[in-house]
Design a protein around this motif. Structure first.
Motif, PDB file in Angstrom:
ATOM      1  N   SER A  20       0.543  -1.505  -0.208  1.00 56.06           N
ATOM      2  CA  SER A  20      -0.146   0.021   0.260  1.00 56.06           C
ATOM      3  C   SER A  20       0.710   1.620  -0.002  1.00 56.06           C
ATOM      4  O   SER A  20       0.681   2.394  -0.694  1.00 56.06           O
ATOM      5  CB  SER A  20      -0.831  -0.124   0.857  1.00 56.06           C
ATOM      6  N   ALA A  21       2.118   0.993   0.169  1.00 58.44           N
ATOM      7  CA  ALA A  21       2.965   2.676   0.495  1.00 58.44           C
ATOM      8  C   ALA A  21       2.403   3.373   1.108  1.00 58.44           C
ATOM      9  O   ALA A  21       2.667   4.625   1.285  1.00 58.44           O
ATOM     10  CB  ALA A  21       3.255   2.905  -0.811  1.00 58.44           C
ATOM     11  N   GLN A  22       1.667   3.037   2.253  1.00 61.24           N
ATOM     12  CA  GLN A  22       1.113   4.552   3.470  1.00 61.24           C
ATOM     13  C   GLN A  22       1.196   3.783   4.754  1.00 61.24           C
ATOM     14  O   GLN A  22       1.093   2.791   4.985  1.00 61.24           O
ATOM     15  CB  GLN A  22      -0.563   4.015   2.656  1.00 61.24           C
ATOM     16  N   SER A  23       0.697   4.943   5.335  1.00 60.34           N
ATOM     17  CA  SER A  23       0.721   4.490   6.564  1.00 60.34           C
ATOM     18  C   SER A  23      -0.360   4.719   7.016  1.00 60.34           C
ATOM     19  O   SER A  23      -1.304   5.679   7.244  1.00 60.34           O
ATOM     20  CB  SER A  23       1.483   5.760   7.153  1.00 60.34           C
ATOM     21  N   VAL A  24      -0.877   3.595   8.138  1.00 59.57           N
ATOM     22  CA  VAL A  24      -2.412   3.897   8.152  1.00 59.57           C
ATOM     23  C   VAL A  24      -3.036   3.163  10.082  1.00 59.57           C
ATOM     24  O   VAL A  24      -2.064   2.895  10.940  1.00 59.57           O
ATOM     25  CB  VAL A  24      -3.741   2.664   7.362  1.00 59.57           C
ATOM     26  N   LEU A  25      -3.776   4.879  10.466  1.00 58.69           N
ATOM     27  CA  LEU A  25      -4.342   4.828  11.864  1.00 58.69           C
ATOM     28  C   LEU A  25      -5.950   4.731  12.235  1.00 58.69           C
ATOM     29  O   LEU A  25      -6.432   5.387  11.615  1.00 58.69           O
ATOM     30  CB  LEU A  25      -3.623   6.340  11.806  1.00 58.69           C
ATOM     31  N   ARG A  26      -5.387   4.311  12.984  1.00 58.52           N
ATOM     32  CA  ARG A  26      -7.092   3.151  13.383  1.00 58.52           C
ATOM     33  C   ARG A  26      -6.930   3.098  14.728  1.00 58.52           C
ATOM     34  O   ARG A  26      -6.599   2.880  15.378  1.00 58.52           O
ATOM     35  CB  ARG A  26      -7.159   2.344  12.341  1.00 58.52           C
ATOM     36  N   PHE A  27      -8.051   3.584  15.404  1.00 58.44           N
ATOM     37  CA  PHE A  27      -8.717   3.423  16.497  1.00 58.44           C
ATOM     38  C   PHE A  27     -10.429   3.934  16.506  1.00 58.44           C
ATOM     39  O   PHE A  27     -10.965   3.964  15.231  1.00 58.44           O
ATOM     40  CB  PHE A  27      -7.933   4.089  17.108  1.00 58.44           C
ATOM     41  N   ASP A  28     -10.112   3.374  18.221  1.00 55.28           N
ATOM     42  CA  ASP A  28     -12.005   3.297  17.879  1.00 55.28           C
ATOM     43  C   ASP A  28     -12.929   4.586  18.772  1.00 55.28           C
ATOM     44  O   ASP A  28     -11.142   4.944  19.556  1.00 55.28           O
ATOM     45  CB  ASP A  28     -12.670   2.748  18.922  1.00 55.28           C
ATOM     46  N   VAL A  29     -13.092   5.533  19.404  1.00 53.10           N
ATOM     47  CA  VAL A  29     -13.977   6.324  19.808  1.00 53.10           C
ATOM     48  C   VAL A  29     -15.459   5.947  21.021  1.00 53.10           C
ATOM     49  O   VAL A  29     -16.259   5.199  20.452  1.00 53.10           O
ATOM     50  CB  VAL A  29     -13.956   7.802  19.468  1.00 53.10           C
ATOM     51  N   VAL A  30     -14.937   6.676  22.433  1.00 60.49           N
ATOM     52  CA  VAL A  30     -16.552   6.744  22.689  1.00 60.49           C
ATOM     53  C   VAL A  30     -16.286   7.838  23.077  1.00 60.49           C
ATOM     54  O   VAL A  30     -15.581   8.488  23.750  1.00 60.49           O
ATOM     55  CB  VAL A  30     -16.648   5.288  23.812  1.00 60.49           C
ATOM     56  N   PHE A  31     -17.653   8.902  22.951  1.00 62.76           N
ATOM     57  CA  PHE A  31     -17.684  10.058  22.625  1.00 62.76           C
ATOM     58  C   PHE A  31     -18.650  10.259  24.692  1.00 62.76           C
ATOM     59  O   PHE A  31     -19.127   8.978  25.089  1.00 62.76           O
ATOM     60  CB  PHE A  31     -19.366  10.367  22.288  1.00 62.76           C
ATOM     61  N   ASP A  32     -18.202  11.484  24.953  1.00 58.11           N
ATOM     62  CA  ASP A  32     -18.864  11.573  26.612  1.00 58.11           C
ATOM     63  C   ASP A  32     -19.575  12.574  26.466  1.00 58.11           C
ATOM     64  O   ASP A  32     -20.262  13.055  27.415  1.00 58.11           O
ATOM     65  CB  ASP A  32     -17.254  11.097  27.406  1.00 58.11           C
ATOM     66  N   GLN A  33     -18.794  13.815  26.193  1.00 56.69           N
ATOM     67  CA  GLN A  33     -19.738  14.990  25.835  1.00 56.69           C
ATOM     68  C   GLN A  33     -19.751  15.631  25.036  1.00 56.69           C
ATOM     69  O   GLN A  33     -19.654  16.027  24.124  1.00 56.69           O
ATOM     70  CB  GLN A  33     -18.972  16.002  27.447  1.00 56.69           C
ATOM     71  N   VAL A  34     -21.533  16.184  25.446  1.00 58.25           N
ATOM     72  CA  VAL A  34     -21.501  17.633  24.165  1.00 58.25           C
ATOM     73  C   VAL A  34     -21.450  19.052  24.750  1.00 58.25           C
ATOM     74  O   VAL A  34     -22.249  19.145  25.919  1.00 58.25           O
ATOM     75  CB  VAL A  34     -23.473  17.041  23.882  1.00 58.25           C
ATOM     76  N   TYR A  35     -21.094  19.705  23.571  1.00 61.90           N
ATOM     77  CA  TYR A  35     -20.902  20.992  24.354  1.00 61.90           C
ATOM     78  C   TYR A  35     -21.433  21.475  22.857  1.00 61.90           C
ATOM     79  O   TYR A  35     -22.129  21.134  21.808  1.00 61.90           O
ATOM     80  CB  TYR A  35     -19.546  21.056  23.868  1.00 61.90           C
ATOM     81  N   GLU A  36     -21.990  22.785  23.075  1.00 66.77           N
ATOM     82  CA  GLU A  36     -22.592  24.048  22.141  1.00 66.77           C
ATOM     83  C   GLU A  36     -22.313  25.128  22.565  1.00 66.77           C
ATOM     84  O   GLU A  36     -21.971  26.349  23.164  1.00 66.77           O
ATOM     85  CB  GLU A  36     -24.140  23.932  22.833  1.00 66.77           C
ATOM     86  N   ALA A  37     -22.614  25.739  21.130  1.00 60.74           N
ATOM     87  CA  ALA A  37     -22.343  27.329  21.130  1.00 60.74           C
ATOM     88  C   ALA A  37     -23.588  27.779  20.214  1.00 60.74           C
ATOM     89  O   ALA A  37     -24.063  27.278  18.892  1.00 60.74           O
ATOM     90  CB  ALA A  37     -21.045  27.960  20.445  1.00 60.74           C
ATOM     91  N   SER A  38     -24.085  29.097  20.748  1.00 64.12           N
ATOM     92  CA  SER A  38     -24.779  28.999  19.719  1.00 64.12           C
ATOM     93  C   SER A  38     -25.478  30.879  19.724  1.00 64.12           C
ATOM     94  O   SER A  38     -25.346  31.681  20.278  1.00 64.12           O
ATOM     95  CB  SER A  38     -26.277  29.005  20.366  1.00 64.12           C
ATOM     96  N   GLY A  39     -24.696  31.311  18.570  1.00 64.62           N
ATOM     97  CA  GLY A  39     -24.641  32.791  18.225  1.00 64.62           C
ATOM     98  C   GLY A  39     -24.311  33.267  19.558  1.00 64.62           C
ATOM     99  O   GLY A  39     -22.922  33.202  19.964  1.00 64.62           O
ATOM    100  N   ALA A  40     -24.897  34.800  18.892  1.00 60.14           N
ATOM    101  CA  ALA A  40     -24.460  35.683  20.699  1.00 60.14           C
ATOM    102  C   ALA A  40     -24.860  35.210  21.722  1.00 60.14           C
ATOM    103  O   ALA A  40     -24.165  35.782  22.755  1.00 60.14           O
ATOM    104  CB  ALA A  40     -25.320  37.089  19.901  1.00 60.14           C
ATOM    105  N   PHE A  41     -25.612  34.399  22.197  1.00 61.00           N
ATOM    106  CA  PHE A  41     -26.490  34.454  23.066  1.00 61.00           C
ATOM    107  C   PHE A  41     -25.489  33.360  24.175  1.00 61.00           C
ATOM    108  O   PHE A  41     -25.139  33.573  25.202  1.00 61.00           O
ATOM    109  CB  PHE A  41     -27.870  32.547  22.579  1.00 61.00           C
ATOM    110  N   THR A  42     -24.447  32.310  23.297  1.00 63.07           N
ATOM    111  CA  THR A  42     -23.527  31.845  23.899  1.00 63.07           C
ATOM    112  C   THR A  42     -21.786  31.283  23.229  1.00 63.07           C
ATOM    113  O   THR A  42     -22.123  29.890  22.068  1.00 63.07           O
ATOM    114  CB  THR A  42     -23.973  30.614  24.451  1.00 63.07           C
ATOM    115  N   PRO A  43     -21.657  31.993  22.310  1.00 65.31           N
ATOM    116  CA  PRO A  43     -20.665  32.170  21.682  1.00 65.31           C
ATOM    117  C   PRO A  43     -19.356  31.315  21.749  1.00 65.31           C
ATOM    118  O   PRO A  43     -18.554  30.978  20.920  1.00 65.31           O
ATOM    119  CB  PRO A  43     -20.157  33.428  21.306  1.00 65.31           C
ATOM    120  N   THR A  44     -19.263  30.595  22.706  1.00 67.57           N
ATOM    121  CA  THR A  44     -17.888  30.377  23.644  1.00 67.57           C
ATOM    122  C   THR A  44     -18.448  28.286  23.297  1.00 67.57           C
ATOM    123  O   THR A  44     -19.772  28.424  23.565  1.00 67.57           O
ATOM    124  CB  THR A  44     -16.981  30.626  24.242  1.00 67.57           C
ATOM    125  N   LEU A  45     -18.301  27.560  23.049  1.00 65.90           N
ATOM    126  CA  LEU A  45     -18.331  26.091  23.735  1.00 65.90           C
ATOM    127  C   LEU A  45     -18.414  25.680  25.082  1.00 65.90           C
ATOM    128  O   LEU A  45     -17.734  26.092  25.605  1.00 65.90           O
ATOM    129  CB  LEU A  45     -17.309  24.909  22.553  1.00 65.90           C
TER     130      LEU A  45
END
Length: 397
Positions: A20-45
């Motif tokens: 393949s002459a390529q390097s391959v990085l593979r892994f699994d992910v478990v998601f833990d937390q949701v963040y939100e930003a919403s316009g001027a109401f809360t512009p930061t995550l």
């Protein structure tokens, strides 16, 4: 603009077939937390949390997992070929920082997104190979133009500059013109431009939108003003590569969470079609061992059948215990029964056929091997987690 490649000879020796002459990085992910930003109401995550808009009710954590596959040109950090994330599960965006029209549950079923946009010849990831010879911090995220790119100036992340060419990003984030440091979308990142000097990340709703190439991504309120397109607009990775494979996950694969104060973190961003709301779902890198044999799925030559010794007599990438295809036809048939019968009672070292017929690695071909073969009649060998499965010879993880 700098290309940020490795000096010649500093190759990433990842789990990939020689052809393949390529390097391959593979892994699994478990998601833990949701963040939100919403316009001027809360512009930061900001972390999704109980609030007045939902009666201060408890917020369910995400039940979302992913598989990530990233490929790079051998001996370089330029991304190429297969770069995907596959999402399964769901997360809720209901929170005290969201108008009711935006409350939704996002559900993914084998949703595969192509992280490498068409024509993305300018996609690179940053690696710090200076600080340590055995543990290399690596950074990648969605640039303002939607391409995957490196982390930009190392000073912004408290790290040693991994490049000798000014540490510029191949395509930094910022206001869409390439100005500014590159963002990994950490908690507290200002997403919405409330002043001329701040980034304008909502451009990712268009420029960063990654195509859904298979599977499904749905939400519970698609008709609302905060509807979402295909569910994947930006991506970020912060990890450390285990160069000598001290964890057994594969040479130069990412450590799981919590190495040297630099945890393996994946972040995905979903932006509303209006461009006014962005959700970030953050998770940590894990390695799954489905058959509990001490070999994680990506390096296990029989992912669903325990075989800690990883015996593979014919070096085809499938361990003996899940490879009853003695004649390598691709399917277990009565012909394989005949071959096993012909070496019944023989020591595994007597011949290549005997070695392949010793499915349970007892050292001798016995009736127990007949039972294992019978159970797999009509099926292909495997499954194997090795990238080179079916393309012998297979490198030893």
């Amino acid at each position: 603009m700098n290309m940020n490649k490795f000096p010649v000879g500093l190759a990433l020796v990842l789990c990939a077939g020689a052809a393949s002459a390529q390097s391959v990085l593979r892994f699994d992910v478990v998601f833990d937390q949701v963040y939100e930003a919403s316009g001027a109401f809360t512009p930061t995550l900001t972390a999704v949390a109980p609030g007045p808009f939902n009666g201060n009710a408890a917020i369910a954590p995400p039940v979302l997992t992913a598989q990530v596959v990233m490929s790079a040109v051998a001996s370089a950090t330029q991304l190429t070929a297969v770069n995907t994330i596959t999402l399964n599960g769901s997360f809720s965006t209901e929170s005290g920082f969201s108008p009711s029209a935006g409350w939704s549950t996002h559900t993914f079923a084998n949703a595969v997104y192509n992280l490498l946009k068409a024509g993305a010849t300018n996609s690179y990831f940053g690696i710090d190979f200076v600080t340590s010879a055995t543990e290399w911090p690596t950074f990648i995220s969605t640039a303002a133009n939607g391409f995957l790119s490196d982390h930009g100036p190392a000073a912004g992340y408290g790290g040693t500059c991994p490049f000798f060419f000014g540490c510029l990003s191949a395509q930094p984030a910022g206001n869409g013109t390439g100005a500014g440091t590159f963002g990994l979308f950490a908690v507290g990142t200002t997403i919405f431009n409330t002043g001329t000097s701040l980034p304008s990340f909502p451009t990712l709703a268009n420029a960063g939108n990654y195509p859904l190439i298979s599977g499904t991504a749905t939400q519970t309120n698609p008709s609302s003003g905060l509807g979402f397109d295909n569910g994947m607009d930006a991506f970020a990775l912060q990890a450390v590569l285990d160069i000598p494979n001290t964890q057994g996950n594969g040479t130069s694969q990412a450590f799981p969470d919590g190495v040297g104060g630099r945890p393996g973190i994946v972040r995905i961003m979903i932006t509303s079609t209006t461009g006014n709301t962005m959700y970030m779902v953050q998770g940590h890198i894990v390695y799954v061992d489905s058959d509990a044999d001490g070999k994680t799925n990506y390096v296990d030559n029989c992912r669903l059948t325990a075989n800690p010794l990883q015996q593979d007599a014919n070096a085809d990438g499938y361990g003996n215990i899940c490879d009853a295809d003695i004649n390598n036809s691709g399917t277990v048939t009565t012909a394989d029964f005949g071959l096993l019968r012909s070496v019944l009672g023989q020591a595994a070292g007597f011949s290549a056929t005997a070695a392949a017929s010793d499915m349970n690695s007892s050292g001798t071909v016995t009736t127990a091997d007949f039972g294992l073969l019978r159970a797999r009649l009509g099926t292909p060998p495997g499954p194997s987690g090795l990238a080179c499965a079916g393309t012998p010879p297979c490198p030893v993880p």
